[in-house]
Design an enzyme around this catalytic site. Sequence first.
Site, short mmCIF file in Angstrom:
data_model
loop_
_atom_site.label_atom_id
_atom_site.label_comp_id
_atom_site.label_asym_id
_atom_site.label_seq_id
_atom_site.Cartn_x
_atom_site.Cartn_y
_atom_site.Cartn_z
N LYS A 39 13.84 -0.64 6.72
CA LYS A 39 14.05 0.08 5.30
C LYS A 39 14.03 1.13 5.10
O LYS A 39 14.12 1.95 4.25
CB LYS A 39 12.67 -0.28 4.70
N LEU B 167 0.64 -1.43 0.02
CA LEU B 167 0.06 -0.06 0.01
C LEU B 167 0.73 1.21 -0.09
O LEU B 167 2.27 1.49 0.29
CB LEU B 167 -0.78 -0.20 1.13
N PRO B 168 0.19 2.80 0.07
CA PRO B 168 0.67 3.52 -0.53
C PRO B 168 1.82 4.12 1.16
O PRO B 168 3.11 4.67 1.15
CB PRO B 168 0.21 5.04 -0.33
N THR C 257 5.62 -0.14 2.73
CA THR C 257 7.32 0.91 3.54
C THR C 257 6.48 1.93 4.48
O THR C 257 5.81 2.80 3.94
CB THR C 257 7.71 1.81 2.31
#
Length: 292
Positions: free
Chosen positions: A171, A68-69, A96
Amino acid sequence: MDRDIVGFYGAGMMGGGMVRCLLKAGHPVRVTPNRSAAALAPLVEAGAEQVGSVEAVAQGAAVIVTCLPDADAMRALADRIAPLLGQGTLWIDTTTSDPEVTKDLAQRLAAQGVTLADAPVTGSPAQADAGGLASLVGCAEADFARIEAVVSRWSVSVRRFGDVGAGHSAKLLNNAVTQGTMVLLAASYGLARRAGVDWQALYDVMQVGAARSGTLEKAVGPALQGNFDGSRFSIANAEKDLRYGVTMMERLGEDCTILRAAQAQLAALKAAGHGDAFVSRQLELPISASKI
């Protein structure tokens, strides 16, 4: 997990390749349109099952995968589908995202017997298609083998970085380097243009010295041929990742002046209407080195 139904949310540039890897390995995958059903047509042709709602994707799925965004999208999805998930469901989040949001959601889901693990990826859409990504996993050690069995379908490298949230933290650190480097490259090459320094010569020297990097090769190499879309990652996403990174470091009590400056530069470009442009477009946008 050989025949478990996988409910997949976010089958876009990266997620689409991950879905194809699951299908090639024989896993049933269920998807639903985000903006356009036409975007899912190639995946449906490849064997994915298209359903009509977010909730229908989750019904009966043993594994949920999200790409997802941002963290807000994860929270919103959890509000809708968490009540539908049965005990023993595995939810793998490749977004992320904000590590603290991940930890909160994992605790909430654990109360109903659902395991949430973070497993964001590094790599390109082409690598996603080829199963050549790297996965940065945050989970309990006892859960890692089950998670690895899923994410290895799209990854050649799967590493556990610690408990839930550690994958997202790793990340963000990775992206602090890659996107911070991209901002610095854009400023440096902008200065080179104004100083009359030949880009090709500068690139050739950087390629054999300590300035060499994957970001340099991916962004500047194509730009020398007139292609400023070599690094296919949006400025808006890069700004979000660095913003999460700044927040993470602040929670740790760290001074993150350099990261904050890079995030501010991306935020300014986003505010100027360049959010949808790929990050390598910074090489042709006005970047002030004095602000970095």
